[in-house]
Design an enzyme around this catalytic site. Sequence first.
Site, PDB file in Angstrom:
ATOM      1  N   HIS A  72      48.822 -52.833 -32.729  1.00  0.00           N
ATOM      2  CA  HIS A  72      48.940 -51.751 -31.729  1.00  0.00           C
ATOM      3  C   HIS A  72      50.310 -51.753 -31.037  1.00  0.00           C
ATOM      4  O   HIS A  72      51.007 -50.759 -31.010  1.00  0.00           O
ATOM      5  CB  HIS A  72      47.878 -51.923 -30.642  1.00  0.00           C
ATOM      6  CG  HIS A  72      46.455 -51.889 -31.122  1.00  0.00           C
ATOM      7  ND1 HIS A  72      45.750 -50.729 -31.363  1.00  0.00           N
ATOM      8  CD2 HIS A  72      45.593 -52.906 -31.379  1.00  0.00           C
ATOM      9  CE1 HIS A  72      44.520 -51.018 -31.736  1.00  0.00           C
ATOM     10  NE2 HIS A  72      44.397 -52.324 -31.762  1.00  0.00           N
TER      11      HIS A  72
HETATM   12  O1  RIB Z   1      43.892 -51.454 -27.025  1.00  0.00           O
HETATM   13  C1  RIB Z   1      44.905 -52.295 -27.542  1.00  0.00           C
HETATM   14  C2  RIB Z   1      45.727 -52.878 -26.453  1.00  0.00           C
HETATM   15  O2  RIB Z   1      44.934 -53.760 -25.664  1.00  0.00           O
HETATM   16  C3  RIB Z   1      46.899 -53.745 -26.962  1.00  0.00           C
HETATM   17  O3  RIB Z   1      47.960 -53.656 -26.047  1.00  0.00           O
HETATM   18  C4  RIB Z   1      46.338 -55.132 -26.955  1.00  0.00           C
HETATM   19  O4  RIB Z   1      47.376 -56.116 -26.771  1.00  0.00           O
HETATM   20  C5  RIB Z   1      45.457 -55.092 -25.734  1.00  0.00           C
HETATM   21  O5  RIB Z   1      46.273 -55.332 -24.603  1.00  0.00           O
END
Ligand code: RIB
Length: 307
Positions: free
Chosen positions: A236
């Site tokens: 992500h």
């Molecule tokens: O939903 C994904 C996010 O939530 C990413 O930033 C992961 O590191 C968590 O913080």
Amino acid sequence: MNKIWFDTDIGVDDAVALLCAYQLDNIEVVGISAIAGNCDIDNVFNNARNVTYLAKKDVKVYKGASKPLYKELKPATIVHGNNGLGDVVIPTSPAPIEEKCAIDALYEKAKELNGELKVVAVGPLTNIALTIRKYPDFKDYCKEIYIMGGAGIGGNASPCAEFNIYSDPQAASEVFESGIFIHVFGLDVTLQANAYSSEINEIGSYGNPASDLLRDSLKLAVNLYKFLGIDGTCLHDACPILYLAHPEWFKGEQCGIFVEPEGKYTTGETVCDLYSNAKYEDRHCKLYTFVDREAFVNCVKECYKKY
Ligand code: RIB
Ligand code: CA
């Protein structure tokens, strides 16, 4: 050159994003702030320092908020383990501890760079909101904000809210109403940024400390995704970083986005106005909805080969 401030709840995918940022030619990390999210603030602070030490970089790390503005902290240990790095232990940084608080350091750097600073925020937006609250002219010195957070459709912390936004919806609401242009890398695009287990194992075979950390720290995430029927895991937080280096790999729409700070079912929802007849210039966000996955993962591989 993209001069970026990295605000992070470093976590396993945050670590991938930072280790890529350190190897991409047109990105300079000029400061890091820790925010509680995936795990508690002390682990996040130490992880950011230790990953920077592992990368052999000299970037100052500042401690930020230990909890959301109003909600209680609910770490994501199922994905990130108790220490935030999948419970992998890496060498401790010998760098001196920065006593200045994160929001002061961020504001000072933004003023020093006189409007050129780009903020990349890949955790809850508490630090950013607190900076805007304390320094109303921060928006005059912050060029743009690039976040991993939210979703045009869906959620992972609730049916309609993504973890970073859901963790501190009030902070997110204030940041989205600040008037600073926000590039939004939500689940719409980050779920496409999936590294297959074979690709993770390939990177893990490079035999350097960064590639070892990626392979070992992602094990919890890979096992969870396997349980959900998905091969590998989504990187992500690497999306906003790789966008800065290769915007041509991404597609998005300019739109208005606002956050529901509290709702019976919709707390933390990013409400995306893609279709109303709001004047184009009033659309203060860009929501990304596509990434070239092959190019994305190959770039991660190339970054990790350099360690
Ligand atoms: O939903 C994904 C996010 O939530 C990413 O930033 C992961 O590191 C968590 O913080
Ligand atoms: Ca994160």
